[in-house]
Motif scaffolding. Structure first.
Motif, PDB file in Angstrom:
ATOM      1  N   ASP A   1       0.868  -1.179   0.000  1.00 37.04           N
ATOM      2  CA  ASP A   1       0.000   0.000   0.000  1.00 37.04           C
ATOM      3  C   ASP A   1       0.902   1.224   0.000  1.00 37.04           C
ATOM      4  O   ASP A   1       1.693   1.414   0.929  1.00 37.04           O
TER       5      ASP A   1
ATOM      6  N   ALA B   1      -0.534   4.437  -0.828  1.00 40.89           N
ATOM      7  CA  ALA B   1      -1.441   5.530  -0.477  1.00 40.89           C
ATOM      8  C   ALA B   1      -2.787   4.908  -0.148  1.00 40.89           C
ATOM      9  O   ALA B   1      -2.975   3.699  -0.287  1.00 40.89           O
ATOM     10  N   ASP B   2      -3.735   5.732   0.282  1.00 45.58           N
ATOM     11  CA  ASP B   2      -5.066   5.212   0.587  1.00 45.58           C
ATOM     12  C   ASP B   2      -5.693   4.652  -0.678  1.00 45.58           C
ATOM     13  O   ASP B   2      -5.897   5.370  -1.661  1.00 45.58           O
ATOM     14  N   GLY B   3      -5.973   3.376  -0.679  1.00 46.83           N
ATOM     15  CA  GLY B   3      -6.617   2.729  -1.808  1.00 46.83           C
ATOM     16  C   GLY B   3      -5.707   2.453  -2.992  1.00 46.83           C
ATOM     17  O   GLY B   3      -6.180   2.070  -4.048  1.00 46.83           O
TER      18      GLY B   3
ATOM     19  N   ARG C   1      -2.669   0.164  -4.224  1.00 45.91           N
ATOM     20  CA  ARG C   1      -1.808  -0.987  -3.946  1.00 45.91           C
ATOM     21  C   ARG C   1      -1.018  -1.320  -5.199  1.00 45.91           C
ATOM     22  O   ARG C   1      -1.562  -1.296  -6.295  1.00 45.91           O
TER      23      ARG C   1
ATOM     24  N   VAL D   1      -8.726   0.329   8.246  1.00 47.74           N
ATOM     25  CA  VAL D   1      -8.443   1.737   8.083  1.00 47.74           C
ATOM     26  C   VAL D   1      -9.635   2.498   8.649  1.00 47.74           C
ATOM     27  O   VAL D   1     -10.781   2.290   8.254  1.00 47.74           O
TER      28      VAL D   1
ATOM     29  N   LYS E   1     -12.256   5.265   9.178  1.00 52.15           N
ATOM     30  CA  LYS E   1     -12.865   6.284   8.343  1.00 52.15           C
ATOM     31  C   LYS E   1     -13.170   7.495   9.213  1.00 52.15           C
ATOM     32  O   LYS E   1     -13.616   7.350  10.351  1.00 52.15           O
TER      33      LYS E   1
END
Length: 117
Positions: free
Chosen positions: A81, A83-85, A87, A109, A111
Motif C-alpha cells: 500500500d 497511499a489510501d486505496g 496498492r 483503516v 474512516k
C-alpha cells in the motif's frame, strides 16, 4: 666481436617463481577480506531480511517508494500500500529496507466521522 657472450640461467628458478606469485596471492587475499567477504555477508543479511517480511511492515523499494506491506501472495512478489486505496505489486528483491516491523495483523483503516451525525 659482434656476438655478446651468453650467460647460463641460475639453477634456483623455482624460488624465483614463488617470489613472483607472492604479490598476486597477497592481492587476492586482500580483495577477499576487503571486498568479497563483506559483500557476501551483506547479501546474506538482505536475503534474511526479505525472508522475514510480513504484513504490516513499512518498507522502502528500490525506486524510493515507501509503503506498507498489505500481503505476501508468494515467494517472488509483495503487495504494498503506497497511499489510501493504492496498492502495487513489487518484486520481493526490489525491497531495499524495512523501516518498521508491523504486528502482522490485518488492521482496518479508520474512516473519518461525518460532521452531521
Amino acid at each position: 666481436m659482434l656476438i655478446s657472450p651468453a650467460y647460463a640461467q641460475a639453477a634456483g628458478g623455482s624460488q624465483d617463481m614463488l617470489m613472483s606469485l607472492a604479490p598476486l596471492v597477497l592481492i587476492f587475499v586482500v580483495f577477499y577480506f576487503l571486498l568479497i567477504r563483506p559483500q557476501q555477508k551483506r547479501m546474506k543479511d538482505h536475503k534474511a531480511m526479505l525472508g522475514a517480511l510480513r504484513r504490516g511492515d513499512k518498507v522502502v523499494t528500490g525506486g524510493g517508494i515507501i509503503g506498507t506491506v498489505a500481503r505476501v501472495p508468494n515467494d517472488d512478489e509483495v503487495v504494498v500500500d503506497i497511499a489510501d486505496g493504492v496498492r502495487v505489486r513489487v518484486l520481493r528483491g526490489t525491497i531495499t529496507s524495512i523501516l518498521t516491523k508491523g504486528s502482522g495483523e490485518e488492521t482496518e483503516v479508520e474512516k473519518p466521522a461525518k460532521a452531521g451525525k
